[in-house]
Enzyme design. Structure first.
Site, mmCIF file in Angstrom:
data_model
loop_
_atom_site.group_PDB
_atom_site.id
_atom_site.type_symbol
_atom_site.label_atom_id
_atom_site.label_comp_id
_atom_site.label_asym_id
_atom_site.label_seq_id
_atom_site.Cartn_x
_atom_site.Cartn_y
_atom_site.Cartn_z
ATOM 1 C CD1 TRP A 173 28.213 44.759 34.757
ATOM 2 C CD2 TRP A 173 28.425 46.973 34.513
ATOM 3 N NE1 TRP A 173 28.968 44.995 33.632
ATOM 4 C CE2 TRP A 173 29.121 46.343 33.459
ATOM 5 C CE3 TRP A 173 28.409 48.374 34.563
ATOM 6 C CZ2 TRP A 173 29.793 47.054 32.465
ATOM 7 C CZ3 TRP A 173 29.087 49.083 33.572
ATOM 8 C CH2 TRP A 173 29.767 48.423 32.542
ATOM 9 C CE1 TYR A 191 25.321 43.010 34.548
ATOM 10 C CE2 TYR A 191 24.335 43.790 36.578
ATOM 11 C CZ TYR A 191 24.493 43.884 35.213
ATOM 12 O OH TYR A 191 23.816 44.864 34.512
ATOM 13 C CE LYS A 243 35.628 57.956 40.239
ATOM 14 N NZ LYS A 243 35.203 57.038 41.284
HETATM 15 P P1 NDP Z 1 27.301 54.721 37.117
HETATM 16 O O1 NDP Z 1 27.423 55.581 35.908
HETATM 17 O O2 NDP Z 1 26.437 55.147 38.237
HETATM 18 O O3 NDP Z 1 28.799 54.440 37.671
HETATM 19 C C1 NDP Z 1 28.962 53.934 38.945
HETATM 20 C C2 NDP Z 1 30.426 53.984 39.345
HETATM 21 O O4 NDP Z 1 30.863 55.337 39.411
HETATM 22 C C3 NDP Z 1 30.601 53.413 40.735
HETATM 23 O O5 NDP Z 1 30.759 52.018 40.744
HETATM 24 C C4 NDP Z 1 31.826 54.159 41.218
HETATM 25 O O6 NDP Z 1 32.986 53.535 40.653
HETATM 26 C C5 NDP Z 1 31.654 55.538 40.584
HETATM 27 N N1 NDP Z 1 30.894 56.445 41.465
HETATM 28 C C6 NDP Z 1 29.643 56.275 41.955
HETATM 29 N N2 NDP Z 1 29.278 57.318 42.715
HETATM 30 C C7 NDP Z 1 30.309 58.184 42.693
HETATM 31 C C8 NDP Z 1 30.512 59.441 43.277
HETATM 32 N N3 NDP Z 1 29.564 60.009 44.016
HETATM 33 N N4 NDP Z 1 31.690 60.064 43.058
HETATM 34 C C9 NDP Z 1 32.641 59.488 42.314
HETATM 35 N N5 NDP Z 1 32.517 58.271 41.715
HETATM 36 C C10 NDP Z 1 31.343 57.631 41.905
HETATM 37 O O7 NDP Z 1 26.705 53.345 36.720
HETATM 38 P P2 NDP Z 1 27.262 51.869 36.396
HETATM 39 O O8 NDP Z 1 28.098 51.903 35.177
HETATM 40 O O9 NDP Z 1 27.812 51.269 37.628
HETATM 41 O O10 NDP Z 1 25.883 51.152 36.056
HETATM 42 C C11 NDP Z 1 24.835 51.182 37.030
HETATM 43 C C12 NDP Z 1 23.992 49.967 36.923
HETATM 44 O O11 NDP Z 1 23.377 49.894 35.653
HETATM 45 C C13 NDP Z 1 24.721 48.630 37.039
HETATM 46 O O12 NDP Z 1 25.036 48.291 38.350
HETATM 47 C C14 NDP Z 1 23.699 47.712 36.449
HETATM 48 O O13 NDP Z 1 22.672 47.473 37.392
HETATM 49 C C15 NDP Z 1 23.168 48.541 35.283
HETATM 50 N N6 NDP Z 1 23.859 48.255 34.003
HETATM 51 C C16 NDP Z 1 23.134 47.640 33.023
HETATM 52 C C17 NDP Z 1 23.678 47.338 31.811
HETATM 53 C C18 NDP Z 1 22.841 46.677 30.778
HETATM 54 O O14 NDP Z 1 23.371 46.207 29.770
HETATM 55 N N7 NDP Z 1 21.558 46.586 30.947
HETATM 56 C C19 NDP Z 1 25.091 47.625 31.503
HETATM 57 C C20 NDP Z 1 25.770 48.308 32.584
HETATM 58 C C21 NDP Z 1 25.161 48.607 33.770
HETATM 59 P P3 NDP Z 1 34.470 53.649 41.261
HETATM 60 O O15 NDP Z 1 34.360 54.154 42.667
HETATM 61 O O16 NDP Z 1 35.004 52.265 41.151
HETATM 62 O O17 NDP Z 1 35.175 54.596 40.350
#
Ligand code: NDP
Length: 334
Positions: free
Chosen positions: A21, A54, A216
Site C-alpha cells: 500500500w 492500491y 524516527k
Molecule cells: P507499517 O505500519 O508497517 O508502515 C510501513 C512504513 O513504515 C514503510 O512504508 C516505511 O515508510 C516505514 N518503515 C518500515 N520499516 C521501517 C523501519 N524499520 N524503520 C523506519 N521506518 C520504517 O504498515 P503500512 O501502513 O505500510 O501497512 C502495511 C500493509 O497493510 C499495507 O502495505 C497493506 O498491505 C496493508 N494495509 C491494509 C489496509 C486495509 O484497509 N486493509 C489499510 C492500510 C494498509 P517510509 O520509509 O516511507 O517512512
C-alpha cells in the site's frame, strides 16, 4: 521466519507479510519495489498483501512482475476488492456480484497469476445484500480463482453475520484485516473475542502505525526526507493522525524499553502485535529493502510481561481503544 495458521484453515502463512500500500506504483520507483520484494523473499517472507485499489491497479502489477519466476506453490498472495478502481464508475466499487466477479479477473490479470490464496472484502458494503456478496465469494472459490476468503475492517456483528452465511454457502471466512498497533487497539474489545469464536484470524495492517512506532519522527522536528510523512502522493495525509507532538513524545519513551530488549523500535512494534494470539500475521510495508531486513527480525521475538506493561504506561492516553472506530463508509438509501 515463523509460520502461523490463517484462521481455522490449514493454510500456513509467514507471521510477517510484505504489504505494498502507498509504496508500489506510487511512493517508490519500480526497481526499488522489486528490491523490497526480493529482500522479503530472501528473509523468508512468503506471504504478500496487495489490493486492486492500491495505485489504481499499479501496485498489483508491480508486485506480480516482481514475483514472476518464483514457484507459485511457495507463495501466499492476498488481494482485495471493494474500493473504487479503473474509471471509478458506479459498478467499479463495492461488493456486488458484478464487481466481485470483474474484480477478481482484473486482479489475476494484473498479478499475472491463475489464483490468489486469499481474496478479501476490503470493507463491509452497506449497499449490497450480504447474501449476494457471500454467494459471489463462494463462486469465486468454486471457480478456483481464490483459495480462501477474508474481510477487512468488519465489526464483530458483521463477522458473525458473514460467517453464518458463508457456512450455508459451503466455505468459511478465515481472516479479518484490521488496523492494529500499540497505538490503535480498537479490535481488542469486540472484534477479537468474536473472531476467536468464529475461527477467524486477524491479518493486521500498519503495525508500526505507518512508521511512527519506529521512533524516527521526533516531536517538534521536521520529518526525515523520503519518509511517508513527506510523501505528497498520499502518505502525508494517511499518517497525519499519528503525527501530533504528544503522541511522538510518548513514542520516544519506548526507546529505552526496546534498547533493554536488544531490539529496534520497529521490531518492538511488530513483536507487540504478534503477541496477540489471534493475530496470524503483521502486514509490514517498506520503502527500502534495508527496512525489510530489519523488520523481519521481529519474527519469533517474545516481549516479557513487564515490558508489555511498561509499553502501556509509556503510551498512556495516546492509545485509541474505541470499538466504534471499526467502520465502513456509507449506508444504502433506497
Ligand atoms: P507499517 O505500519 O508497517 O508502515 C510501513 C512504513 O513504515 C514503510 O512504508 C516505511 O515508510 C516505514 N518503515 C518500515 N520499516 C521501517 C523501519 N524499520 N524503520 C523506519 N521506518 C520504517 O504498515 P503500512 O501502513 O505500510 O501497512 C502495511 C500493509 O497493510 C499495507 O502495505 C497493506 O498491505 C496493508 N494495509 C491494509 C489496509 C486495509 O484497509 N486493509 C489499510 C492500510 C494498509 P517510509 O520509509 O516511507 O517512512
Amino acid at each position: 521466519m515463523e509460520y502461523r495458521y490463517l484462521g481455522r484453515s490449514g493454510l500456513k502463512i509467514t507471521e510477517i507479510t510484505y504489504g505494498n500500500w502507498l509504496t508500489h506504483g506510487s511512493q517508490i520507483e519500480n526497481d526499488v519495489a522489486a528490491s523490497c520484494v526480493h529482500a522479503a523473499l530472501d528473509a523468508g517472507i512468503s506471504t504478500f498483501d496487495t489490493a486492486d485499489a492500491y495505485a489504481n491497479g499499479a501496485a498489483e502489477e508491480v508486485l506480480g512482475t516482481a514475483l514472476k519466476g518464483q514457484r507459485r506453490e511457495s507463495l501466499e498472495v492476498f488481494t482485495k476488492v471493494y474500493w473504487p478502481v479503473g474509471p471509478k464508475g458506479p459498478n467499479d466499487t463495492g461488493l456486488s456480484r458484478k464487481h466481485i466477479m470483474e474484480g477478481i479477473n482484473g486482479s489475476l490479470r494484473r498479478l499475472q497469476m491463475d489464483y490468489v490464496d486469499l481474496y478479501q472484502a476490503h470493507r463491509y458494503d452497506h449497499e449490497t445484500p450480504l447474501e449476494e456478496t457471500i454467494q459471489a465469494f463462494a463462486d469465486v472459490v468454486r471457480a478456483g480463482k481464490a483459495l480462501y476468503i477474508g474481510v477487512s475492517e468488519w465489526s464483530a456483528q458483521q463477522l458473525r453475520d458473514g460467517q453464518a452465511l458463508a457456512k450455508e454457502a459451503g466455505f468459511a471466512i478465515v481472516s479479518n484485516q484490521p488496523q492494529y498497533s500499540a497505538l490503535w487497539r480498537v479490535i481488542e474489545a469486540e472484534v477479537v473475542p468474536a473472531s476467536k469464536e468464529l475461527g477467524i484470524s486477524q491479518v493486521v495492517w500498519s503495525p508500526m502505525a505507518q512508521g511512527v512506532l519506529s521512533g524516527k519522527y521526533l516531536p517538534g522536528q521536521p520529518a526525515p526526507e523520503g519518509s511517508r510523512a513527506t510523501d505528497e502522493k498520499g502518505g502525508q495525509n494517511t499518517i497525519s493522525g499519528f503525527m501530533a507532538d504528544d503522541v511522538l513524545t510518548r513514542v520516544q519513551k519506548l526507546r529505552p524499553i526496546a534498547d533493554e530488549l536488544g531490539l529496534k523500535m520497529s521490531q518492538l512494534a511488530i513483536a507487540w502485535v504478534l503477541a496477540n494470539p489471534n493475530v496470524a500475521t503483521a502486514l509490514v510495508g517498506a520503502s527500502r529493502p534495508e527496512q525489510v531486513a530489519e523488520n523481519v527480525r521481529a519474527s519469533g521475538v517474545k516481549i516479557p510481561a513487564e515490558q508489555m506493561s511498561r509499553i502501556d504506561d509509556a503510551l498512556g492516553t495516546s492509545v485509541e481503544r474505541d470499538p466504534a472506530k471499526t467502520q465502513s463508509p456509507g449506508t444504502r438509501v433506497a
